[in-house]
Design an enzyme around this catalytic site. Structure first.
Site, PDB file in Angstrom:
ATOM      1  N   ASN A 140      27.201 -22.250  35.902  1.00  0.00           N
ATOM      2  CA  ASN A 140      27.985 -23.453  36.585  1.00  0.00           C
ATOM      3  C   ASN A 140      28.438 -24.161  35.101  1.00  0.00           C
ATOM      4  O   ASN A 140      29.549 -24.240  34.928  1.00  0.00           O
ATOM      5  CB  ASN A 140      26.959 -24.310  37.058  1.00  0.00           C
ATOM      6  CG  ASN A 140      27.485 -25.686  37.779  1.00  0.00           C
ATOM      7  OD1 ASN A 140      28.467 -26.141  37.130  1.00  0.00           O
ATOM      8  ND2 ASN A 140      26.966 -26.033  39.059  1.00  0.00           N
ATOM      9  N   ASP A 141      27.414 -24.737  34.328  1.00  0.00           N
ATOM     10  CA  ASP A 141      27.833 -25.633  33.103  1.00  0.00           C
ATOM     11  C   ASP A 141      28.599 -24.777  32.071  1.00  0.00           C
ATOM     12  O   ASP A 141      29.517 -25.350  31.539  1.00  0.00           O
ATOM     13  CB  ASP A 141      26.651 -26.231  32.492  1.00  0.00           C
ATOM     14  CG  ASP A 141      25.632 -26.756  33.517  1.00  0.00           C
ATOM     15  OD1 ASP A 141      26.337 -27.754  34.354  1.00  0.00           O
ATOM     16  OD2 ASP A 141      24.351 -26.663  33.690  1.00  0.00           O
ATOM     17  N   VAL A 142      28.414 -23.347  32.105  1.00  0.00           N
ATOM     18  CA  VAL A 142      29.026 -22.829  30.796  1.00  0.00           C
ATOM     19  C   VAL A 142      30.397 -22.284  31.281  1.00  0.00           C
ATOM     20  O   VAL A 142      31.253 -21.769  30.689  1.00  0.00           O
ATOM     21  CB  VAL A 142      28.146 -21.402  30.554  1.00  0.00           C
ATOM     22  CG1 VAL A 142      26.940 -21.879  29.888  1.00  0.00           C
ATOM     23  CG2 VAL A 142      27.971 -20.551  31.753  1.00  0.00           C
ATOM     24  N   THR A 143      30.859 -22.742  32.494  1.00  0.00           N
ATOM     25  CA  THR A 143      32.175 -22.307  33.130  1.00  0.00           C
ATOM     26  C   THR A 143      32.817 -23.608  33.341  1.00  0.00           C
ATOM     27  O   THR A 143      34.090 -23.800  33.899  1.00  0.00           O
ATOM     28  CB  THR A 143      32.046 -21.491  34.328  1.00  0.00           C
ATOM     29  OG1 THR A 143      31.497 -22.147  35.453  1.00  0.00           O
ATOM     30  CG2 THR A 143      31.403 -20.050  34.045  1.00  0.00           C
TER      31      THR A 143
ATOM     32  N   ALA B 129      22.683 -28.871  34.023  1.00  0.00           N
ATOM     33  CA  ALA B 129      23.011 -30.316  33.179  1.00  0.00           C
ATOM     34  C   ALA B 129      23.196 -31.316  34.151  1.00  0.00           C
ATOM     35  O   ALA B 129      23.417 -32.453  33.739  1.00  0.00           O
ATOM     36  CB  ALA B 129      24.179 -29.979  32.512  1.00  0.00           C
TER      37      ALA B 129
END
Length: 476
Positions: free
Chosen positions: A402-405, A443
């Site tokens: 999620n957060d890294v994309t 996050a």
């Protein structure tokens, strides 16, 4: 006999360093772990030989037995998804051990006034430094464990992050108190006065321990991989300081290796997030009160897809990139992903894996997970190497990440993660996101990728849905 001890220490040091070198790649990582473990056994033997005249063999044997009983079963039985928690817990135990050693040395030397084999300055400075840093590492690691285990609710997490400034002020007071007590104990030990009361060393440990709690409590989930690495480095430095106090070369060398490698890794992880270490410690992000589902904040339309449609898209692609995340780890879907990739490759599709440095819950989490399924190291691409590939990729399948994309890190200046390097998944011609629901990531912020025009959502358990996609690929 002293010559034998020195030889054993040198052998142990060499094995520590050689084992650490093996951890630089998945092919040699297991062997490196074994070599370093044997090195630790050699170091323990050296210590036992060095204290051969002790009267406390019963306590020593009992301690070794307790350590084996408490350490081996969790290491064997812990699932890969819970490995970050185990790492945090084991790291905390190391820091706590160092703090207890400092306390014991204080009591054994009557407040550091009775010097044995170590000069007074290294004994006092090393012990006090170890007491502070070891205590911070222990209690901070326990908080990291509870966060990784998701013991605290999201509401509590957001409240803690929101109260970061109050924690920071408290930490300033606690740091001043800990350093002040350490100076008082050191000056008392170097004077002709009566030995310092044991209440002072207890106060030092308490102040440092509470500071460890307060430092990690307000840090958001997205920063947790960096925090784990930082706490690991602190534990190593505290062990080196304790080794200096005890005149134990094994602790000094092993502690400095852990401290140096942990510090380097912490710096690399922080750079991967485009954040400084002070910014992570004193200004964490994640867990915002206004974080909601991805669709609610971005205003786009969510397009659901099926396993059959996903299989057709990937089967007729030239290149497919798999982006693994924590959802893949939770579902234990790595073997299903490997099978799906093999079926695509049989159809002439090139398959690569995009690994973000902070994907998962600890450094290297995704690499270890994929290696467990025998995914070749060559197809696991780091962020800097793969980002240029997305614009030429027909289909990118995001599994639990999620957060890294999240393209908000690149496009939205008001986003808490703005400036954090991400995988440029949104530049792919087509994106399939596999998630259980539209909930936000660790996050606690929204991801506009989920409602982008080229994105379709495949809802369900990662292992089950990837398995269904594989079955559809077999039928094509």
């Amino acid at each position: 006999m002293n010559y034998l001890v020195s030889v054993l220490y040198i052998v142990a040091f060499a094995m520590f360093i050689y084992g650490l070198m093996g951890l630089t790649g998945p092919r040699t990582a297991v062997r490196g772990n074994y070599i370093a473990a044997v090195g630790m056994v050699v170091a323990v033997v050296a210590v036992l030989v060095d204290i051969r005249n002790t009267d406390n063999w019963i306590l020593i044997v009992a301690g070794l037995a307790v350590g084996v009983v408490l350490g081996v079963p969790p290491a064997l039985k812990t699932k890969m998804t819970a490995m970050p928690q185990l790492v945090a817990l084991f790291n905390g135990v190391g820091g706590g051990t160092v703090a207890l050693i400092a306390w014991a040395e204080f009591l054994d030397s009557d407040g550091f006034t009775t010097v044995h084999t170590v000069p007074s300055a290294p004994l006092i400075i090393g012990s006090l430094f170890a007491a502070i840093i070891g205590s911070v590492s222990f209690w901070g690691s326990l908080v990291a464990f509870t966060k990784l285990q998701e013991v605290l609710s999201k509401k509590v997490e957001r409240g803690l992050v929101a109260g970061a400034k109050a924690f920071q002020l408290a930490n300033i007071v606690l740091a001043i108190a800990a350093v002040g007590i350490a100076i008082h104990v050191g000056l008392q030990a170097d004077s002709a006065n009566e030995p310092t009361s044991a209440i002072w060393i207890v106060g030092l440990l308490v102040a440092a321990g509470v500071m460890g709690l307060f430092v990690v409590l307000p840090i958001g989930g997205a920063d947790m991989p960096v925090v784990i690495s930082l706490l690991n480095a602190l534990t190593g430095l505290s062990a080196a300081a304790a080794g200096l106090a005890l005149n134990n070369q094994a602790m000094i060398v092993a502690g400095m290796i852990v401290g140096a490698s942990g510090s380097i890794l912490t710096n690399l992880m922080a750079k991967a997030m485009n954040r400084s270490i002070p910014a992570i410690i004193f200004g964490s992000f994640g867990g915002n009160d206004d974080a909601g589902g991805a669709g609610s904040a971005t205003g786009g339309t969510v397009k659901a897809t099926s396993a059959a449609d996903a299989a057709i898209q990937m089967a007729y692609a030239n290149q497919v990139i798999v982006v693994p995340g924590y959802g893949l780890a939770v579902a234990q879907a790595q073997h299903a992903v490997k099978e799906m990739a093999a079926l695509l490759e049989d159809k002439g599709v090139e398959v690569k894996y995009a690994i973000h440095p902070v994907a998962g819950r600890m450094p290297g989490h995704m690499n270890v997970l994929l290696a467990e399924a025998d995914v070749e190291y060559e197809v696991m691409k780091e962020m800097d190497d793969i980002n240029g590939e997305f614009s030429r990729t027909d289909v990118t399948i995001v599994i639990g990440a999620n957060d890294v994309t999240n393209p908000a890190a690149r496009l939205d200046t008001s986003s808490p993660i703005y400036g954090m390097p991400i995988l440029n998944v949104d530049q792919s011609k087509s994106v399939i996101v596999l998630k259980r629901s539209m909930s936000s990531g660790y996050a606690g912020i929204d991801n506009p990728l989920f409602t982008a025009d080229q994105t379709s959502m495949l809802f369900g358990d990662a292992k089950k849905m990837v398995g269904e996609v594989a079955e559809e690929l077999k039928a094509l």
